[in-house]
Design a protein around this motif. Structure first.
Motif, PDB file in Angstrom:
ATOM      1  N   ARG A 157       1.074  -1.248   0.200  1.00  0.00           N
ATOM      2  CA  ARG A 157       0.063  -0.109  -0.082  1.00  0.00           C
ATOM      3  C   ARG A 157       1.136   0.821  -0.072  1.00  0.00           C
ATOM      4  NH1 ARG A 157      -5.483   0.425   2.212  1.00  0.00           N
ATOM      5  NH2 ARG A 157      -4.297   2.664   2.649  1.00  0.00           N
ATOM      6  N   PRO A 158       0.620   2.557  -0.658  1.00  0.00           N
ATOM      7  CA  PRO A 158       1.405   3.548  -0.818  1.00  0.00           C
ATOM      8  C   PRO A 158       2.048   4.013   0.787  1.00  0.00           C
ATOM      9  CG  PRO A 158      -0.789   3.912  -1.973  1.00  0.00           C
ATOM     10  CD  PRO A 158      -0.322   2.411  -1.435  1.00  0.00           C
ATOM     11  N   VAL A 159       0.412   4.059   1.410  1.00  0.00           N
ATOM     12  CA  VAL A 159      -0.417   4.638   2.388  1.00  0.00           C
ATOM     13  C   VAL A 159      -0.277   3.786   3.775  1.00  0.00           C
ATOM     14  CG1 VAL A 159      -1.114   5.985   4.157  1.00  0.00           C
ATOM     15  CG2 VAL A 159      -0.496   6.884   1.678  1.00  0.00           C
ATOM     16  N   ARG A 160       0.378   3.367   4.420  1.00  0.00           N
ATOM     17  CA  ARG A 160       0.389   2.535   5.271  1.00  0.00           C
ATOM     18  C   ARG A 160      -1.063   2.058   6.171  1.00  0.00           C
ATOM     19  NH1 ARG A 160       1.051   2.551  11.097  1.00  0.00           N
ATOM     20  NH2 ARG A 160       2.233   3.774  11.024  1.00  0.00           N
ATOM     21  N   LEU A 161      -1.524   1.415   6.888  1.00  0.00           N
ATOM     22  CA  LEU A 161      -3.176   1.528   7.029  1.00  0.00           C
ATOM     23  C   LEU A 161      -3.235   0.199   8.641  1.00  0.00           C
ATOM     24  CD1 LEU A 161      -6.169   1.361   6.406  1.00  0.00           C
ATOM     25  CD2 LEU A 161      -6.535  -0.944   5.892  1.00  0.00           C
ATOM     26  N   GLU A 162      -3.292   1.654   9.717  1.00  0.00           N
ATOM     27  CA  GLU A 162      -3.836   1.553  10.736  1.00  0.00           C
ATOM     28  C   GLU A 162      -5.179   0.368  10.861  1.00  0.00           C
ATOM     29  OE1 GLU A 162      -1.813   0.676  12.735  1.00  0.00           O
ATOM     30  OE2 GLU A 162      -0.090   1.671  12.775  1.00  0.00           O
ATOM     31  N   ARG A 163      -5.469  -0.526  11.172  1.00  0.00           N
ATOM     32  CA  ARG A 163      -6.836  -1.272  12.288  1.00  0.00           C
ATOM     33  C   ARG A 163      -7.358  -0.912  13.207  1.00  0.00           C
ATOM     34  NH1 ARG A 163      -5.056  -6.782   9.597  1.00  0.00           N
ATOM     35  NH2 ARG A 163      -2.820  -5.385  10.050  1.00  0.00           N
ATOM     36  N   LEU A 187     -13.228  -2.419   0.728  1.00  0.00           N
ATOM     37  CA  LEU A 187     -13.338  -0.811   1.478  1.00  0.00           C
ATOM     38  C   LEU A 187     -12.449  -0.303   1.680  1.00  0.00           C
ATOM     39  CD1 LEU A 187     -17.127  -2.819   3.277  1.00  0.00           C
ATOM     40  CD2 LEU A 187     -16.774  -1.020   1.246  1.00  0.00           C
ATOM     41  N   THR A 188     -11.741  -0.391   3.189  1.00  0.00           N
ATOM     42  CA  THR A 188     -10.339   0.113   3.541  1.00  0.00           C
ATOM     43  C   THR A 188      -9.541   0.172   2.459  1.00  0.00           C
ATOM     44  OG1 THR A 188      -9.598  -1.721   3.924  1.00  0.00           O
ATOM     45  CG2 THR A 188     -10.913  -0.536   6.378  1.00  0.00           C
ATOM     46  N   GLY A 189      -9.340   0.439   1.718  1.00  0.00           N
ATOM     47  CA  GLY A 189      -8.586   0.461   0.331  1.00  0.00           C
ATOM     48  C   GLY A 189      -8.236   2.237   0.358  1.00  0.00           C
ATOM     49  N   ARG A 190      -9.688   2.327   0.753  1.00  0.00           N
ATOM     50  CA  ARG A 190      -9.734   4.619   0.055  1.00  0.00           C
ATOM     51  C   ARG A 190      -8.723   4.942   1.577  1.00  0.00           C
ATOM     52  NH1 ARG A 190     -12.280   5.527  -3.531  1.00  0.00           N
ATOM     53  NH2 ARG A 190     -13.272   3.946  -4.643  1.00  0.00           N
ATOM     54  N   ALA A 191      -8.552   4.501   2.794  1.00  0.00           N
ATOM     55  CA  ALA A 191      -7.917   4.912   3.642  1.00  0.00           C
ATOM     56  C   ALA A 191      -6.452   5.131   3.453  1.00  0.00           C
ATOM     57  CB  ALA A 191      -8.142   4.184   5.173  1.00  0.00           C
ATOM     58  N   GLY A 192      -6.039   6.705   4.099  1.00  0.00           N
ATOM     59  CA  GLY A 192      -4.838   6.912   3.648  1.00  0.00           C
ATOM     60  C   GLY A 192      -4.541   7.873   2.223  1.00  0.00           C
ATOM     61  N   ARG A 193      -4.705   9.165   2.477  1.00  0.00           N
ATOM     62  CA  ARG A 193      -4.389   9.728   1.117  1.00  0.00           C
ATOM     63  C   ARG A 193      -2.735   9.678  -0.019  1.00  0.00           C
ATOM     64  NH1 ARG A 193      -7.418  14.993   3.624  1.00  0.00           N
ATOM     65  NH2 ARG A 193      -6.145  14.388   4.808  1.00  0.00           N
ATOM     66  N   ARG A 194      -2.707   9.381  -0.585  1.00  0.00           N
ATOM     67  CA  ARG A 194      -1.180   9.305  -1.216  1.00  0.00           C
ATOM     68  C   ARG A 194      -1.242  10.888  -0.870  1.00  0.00           C
ATOM     69  NH1 ARG A 194       0.983   5.546  -6.045  1.00  0.00           N
ATOM     70  NH2 ARG A 194       3.599   5.453  -5.036  1.00  0.00           N
ATOM     71  N   GLY A 195       0.254  11.077  -0.754  1.00  0.00           N
ATOM     72  CA  GLY A 195       0.543  12.419  -0.255  1.00  0.00           C
ATOM     73  C   GLY A 195       0.082  13.414   0.484  1.00  0.00           C
ATOM     74  N   ILE A 196      -0.767  13.014   1.082  1.00  0.00           N
ATOM     75  CA  ILE A 196      -1.255  14.075   2.510  1.00  0.00           C
ATOM     76  C   ILE A 196      -0.887  13.453   3.930  1.00  0.00           C
ATOM     77  CG2 ILE A 196      -3.331  14.835   2.508  1.00  0.00           C
ATOM     78  CD1 ILE A 196      -4.096  14.868   0.294  1.00  0.00           C
ATOM     79  N   GLY A 212      -7.971   2.588   9.195  1.00  0.00           N
ATOM     80  CA  GLY A 212      -9.199   1.616   9.034  1.00  0.00           C
ATOM     81  C   GLY A 212     -10.310   1.280  10.028  1.00  0.00           C
ATOM     82  N   VAL A 213     -11.517   1.845  10.644  1.00  0.00           N
ATOM     83  CA  VAL A 213     -12.199   0.978  12.161  1.00  0.00           C
ATOM     84  C   VAL A 213     -12.995   0.713  12.587  1.00  0.00           C
ATOM     85  CG1 VAL A 213     -13.136   2.676  13.879  1.00  0.00           C
ATOM     86  CG2 VAL A 213     -11.677   3.701  12.816  1.00  0.00           C
ATOM     87  N   VAL A 214     -13.702  -0.544  12.729  1.00  0.00           N
ATOM     88  CA  VAL A 214     -14.472  -1.325  12.707  1.00  0.00           C
ATOM     89  C   VAL A 214     -15.350  -1.124  13.646  1.00  0.00           C
ATOM     90  CG1 VAL A 214     -13.221  -3.704  13.453  1.00  0.00           C
ATOM     91  CG2 VAL A 214     -15.422  -3.470  11.823  1.00  0.00           C
ATOM     92  N   LEU A 215     -16.127  -1.040  13.674  1.00  0.00           N
ATOM     93  CA  LEU A 215     -17.116  -0.989  15.418  1.00  0.00           C
ATOM     94  C   LEU A 215     -17.726  -2.988  15.483  1.00  0.00           C
ATOM     95  CD1 LEU A 215     -20.027   1.814  14.601  1.00  0.00           C
ATOM     96  CD2 LEU A 215     -17.359   1.719  15.093  1.00  0.00           C
ATOM     97  N   HIS A 216     -17.718  -2.415  16.651  1.00  0.00           N
ATOM     98  CA  HIS A 216     -18.314  -3.945  17.859  1.00  0.00           C
ATOM     99  C   HIS A 216     -19.441  -3.778  17.703  1.00  0.00           C
ATOM    100  CE1 HIS A 216     -18.566  -6.070  21.094  1.00  0.00           C
ATOM    101  NE2 HIS A 216     -19.480  -5.417  21.805  1.00  0.00           N
ATOM    102  N   SER A 217     -19.570  -5.856  17.692  1.00  0.00           N
ATOM    103  CA  SER A 217     -20.938  -6.139  17.385  1.00  0.00           C
ATOM    104  C   SER A 217     -20.790  -7.041  18.115  1.00  0.00           C
ATOM    105  CB  SER A 217     -21.353  -6.776  16.205  1.00  0.00           C
ATOM    106  OG  SER A 217     -22.288  -7.232  16.290  1.00  0.00           O
ATOM    107  N   PRO A 218     -21.907  -7.216  19.062  1.00  0.00           N
ATOM    108  CA  PRO A 218     -22.328  -8.079  20.508  1.00  0.00           C
ATOM    109  C   PRO A 218     -22.631  -9.176  19.474  1.00  0.00           C
ATOM    110  CG  PRO A 218     -24.090  -6.539  19.769  1.00  0.00           C
ATOM    111  CD  PRO A 218     -22.740  -6.017  19.029  1.00  0.00           C
TER     112      PRO A 218
END
Length: 678
Positions: free
Chosen positions: A186-192, A390-399, A405-411
């Motif tokens: 990925r051009p920009v590292r992704l934190e989950r 879906l999370t591939g859009r997280a992280g703007r190259r050059g910015i 990438g945030v996923v919400l808790h589910s019971p």
């Protein structure tokens, strides 16, 4: 090499995989490029365009979506000049003889089948080629790959798939020398991240999904410990509400964000709740610019229609930096939203998963509301490859230096399952190729029977069948969109059905077969049968639009009700169509073919009234259908009218041709004619 002059002109250094792909194309090879979202696959396309133009050749750029085609048309027009770029989507025909033409993949398939001269085209870029696994439209990509003239080099751009080698191996059998280029980085590292609402602390927890260990990344044990805390009978942890999540992201400077909600109603409701909570994500100058650009982007839509479309509500959200994005919106609203978000004016978009397909909207953060979505038949958990998309859009190259990438808790989904889904991964590309009736008659028109059988055997579906080493049935006699191949067996069953119905004889097309060649509906056979049996004969323009809408409309909910037919003549025509449909279904059943879907009358009253000149605000009053669905379905009706006119011309039905001409005029008006910004 010529492509080096293109890369040397850039204000930045291209990645090695981009240069390698372009070099392979210049060497006369086709290429398959698989890479995560946001890695810069479009730069490869621009290098190929540069190469074609420098060779005084034409280049086609295909996409799976009209919206994506419109966006690429605008982008390329800014780069190369509007006079050098054309657009063909079925909706729009702009500058069709241009050296660079953007189009939907279906348009190229139809051009190939109708014998359009493509000798000046030396490259075709198939964007989002992994779409070939779509069960409704995926076969189109294989048809293009199989039938495109051999001199054309294909540039196949795909999201990451796990069986890219298999797909490339098949492509080599069809197109000759083909290079596979894989970019995993990925051009920009992704934190989950994982987020949960703590009812006792009245706060949101945002914790890393994974921690790094000497053995690699593993699910964060702190989350397991947190969820193990007991607080008597009262449940301590719950799904954080959307307003709280947005406020937390804003506090942490994690905007702009795309918040995926797998429901149109959910997207609109979330946007309204954020706005009504008092959240303001824009300043005075930004609000003024948003208002100006929203007005500019919709000035081709009449004021009365804007009112019916909920323009004021839409603009109010935008001015506060919030928007929703889904298929229920008209194209202009979606396109303005996309541009405002890309320019940093809109900070938060609630979107359905359709946004993950190609539209250029990178964000600092992507939030996934829940890990299950409704498929039309039931709810299913996302696959790791879908989460990655879906999370591939997280992280703007050059910015951004990192995306989130945030996923919400589910019971309802154990944390261990969430952690397994959120692993960055891919899923295999599976063919959805099946011979349709339209494909069959076009094969008959263009090839001998032996050639057609070889072409079908050369499909990716047949290739995967052979590689799977499925046990073949015992020796059987050869039959006369066979040799034990399920694909060929289905092809010949379809052929025998068409022979029985009078579409072909001795591998030659009868007049009805020629008419079927120009009909591309998923109900192509029934539509041509209806034309041949004069089901549409004697109908007025409004009635024709209403009856054709039954071929275009597919309800999203079982509870869609039918209000009844506005005229007795139309009711009789519907009854005749129903009898004809039963005959087609019976014929399909007798030949052991999958049954075509049934026409649905749920849009008929809207189509009738629209063709009769009723205004949009009156039409949509108390109607549950969303404006975007109305425009899209009406444009499909318009396209069907064009196809009926083409088929009527082949069958020499002059009165129907005249009705079609009148119908196109009265339907293509107002918001239906406005389309988008292109």
């Amino acid at each position: 090499m010529k492509v080096h002059s293109f890369f040397d002109s850039l204000p930045f250094r291209p990645d090695p995989f981009q240069v390698q792909a372009a070099e392979m194309v210049e060497m006369g090879r086709s290429v398959v490029v698989t890479a995560p979202t946001g890695t810069g696959k479009t730069l490869i396309a621009e290098a190929v365009i540069h190469l074609s133009l420098s060779n005084a050749k034409r280049v086609f750029y295909t996409t799976p979506l009209k919206a994506l085609s419109n966006q690429k048309f605008r982008d390329f027009g800014q780069i190369y000049g509007t006079g050098r770029v054309g657009l063909l989507t079925g909706d729009n025909t702009i500058n069709h003889d241009a050296p660079i033409v953007v189009m939907t993949t279906e348009v190229l398939r139809n051009m190939i089948y109708t014998g359009t001269d493509l000798t000046a085209v030396d490259a075709v870029i198939l964007d989002e080629v992994h779409y070939l696994q779509d069960r409704f439209r995926g076969a189109v990509w294989e048809e293009v790959i199989i039938h495109a003239p051999p001199h054309i080099r294909l540039v196949c751009l795909s999201a990451t798939v796990s069986n890219a080698e298999e797909f490339t191996g098949w492509l080599r059998t069809r197109r000759g020398p083909t290079e596979l280029i894989i970019e995993d980085r990925r051009p920009v590292r992704l934190e989950r991240w994982w987020s949960v609402w703590d009812r006792f602390e009245r706060d949101i927890h945002l914790l890393p999904l994974y921690i790094e260990t000497p053995a690699g990344m593993k699910p964060n044990p702190a989350i397991t410990r947190l969820l193990a805390r007991r607080s008597g009978r009262r449940r301590r942890f719950s799904v954080p509400n959307r307003v709280a999540v947005v406020e937390h992201l804003a506090f942490l400077d994690l905007l702009p964000a795309i918040y995926f909600v797998f429901s149109r109603v959910g997207c609109d409701d979330a946007a309204d709740r954020v706005v009504s909570s008092g959240s303001r994500l824009t300043d005075d100058d930004e609000r003024a610019e948003i208002r100006r650009r929203a007005q500019e982007g919709t000035n081709h839509i009449q004021d009365a229609d804007l009112g019916a479309l909920g323009y004021d509500r839409w603009l109010s959200r935008l001015e506060k930096g919030v928007a929703s994005h889904h298929a229920g919106l008209v194209p202009a609203f979606k396109e303005v939203t996309e541009q405002l978000f890309c320019d940093g004016l809109v900070k938060l978009v609630f979107a359905t998963e359709t946004l993950s397909l190609g539209i250029n909207m990178p964000a600092r953060t992507v939030v996934i509301d829940r890990l299950s979505k409704f498929t039309g038949e039931g709810h299913e958990l996302l696959l790791p490859g879908e989460f990655t998309q879906l999370t591939g859009r997280a992280g703007r190259r050059g910015i951004d230096t990192v995306g989130h990438g945030v996923v919400l808790h589910s019971p309802y989904v154990p944390f261990e399952r969430i952690a397994s889904i959120a692993q960055l991964g891919s899923h295999p590309l599976r063919s959805s190729f099946r011979p349709t009736y339209n494909m069959l008659v076009n094969l008959v028109a263009n090839y001998s029977r032996q050639q057609a059988e070889r072409l079908l055997s050369a499909s990716f579906a047949a290739f995967q069948d052979r590689r799977a080493n499925r046990p073949r049935p015992k020796k059987q006699k050869r039959s006369s969109r066979s040799g034990g191949s399920p694909l060929l067996d289905r092809f010949h069953r379809s052929r025998r059905l068409l022979e029985e119905l009078g579409y072909l004889k001795d591998w030659k097309l009868e007049p009805k077969g020629e008419a079927l060649r120009v009909v591309y509906s998923d109900l192509d056979l029934l539509l041509v049968e209806a034309i041949g049996y004069r089901i549409f004969g004697g109908l007025e323009v409004q009635e024709l639009a209403a009856l054709l809408s039954t071929f275009a409309f597919e309800p999203r909910r079982d509870e869609d009700e039918f209000e009844g037919w506005p005229t007795e003549r139309l009711e009789r025509a519907w009854e005749g169509l129903g009898h004809l449909a039963e005959e087609v279904f019976h014929a399909e059943e007798s030949h052991r073919l999958p049954l075509s879907r049934s026409p649905h009358p749920g849009f008929a009253r809207l189509a009738y009234d629209w063709a009769g000149g009723v205004d949009l605000d009156e039409l949509m009053e108390d109607n549950p259908l969303e404006a975007g669905d109305f425009v899209r379905t009406t444009r499909t009706v318009l396209d069907l009218i064009r196809q009926v006119g083409d088929a009527a011309r082949v069958l020499d039905i002059e009165d129907l041709e005249q009705t079609v001409r009148e119908g196109r005029k009265v339907i293509d008006r107002g918001v239906v004619a406005a389309r988008g910004l292109a």
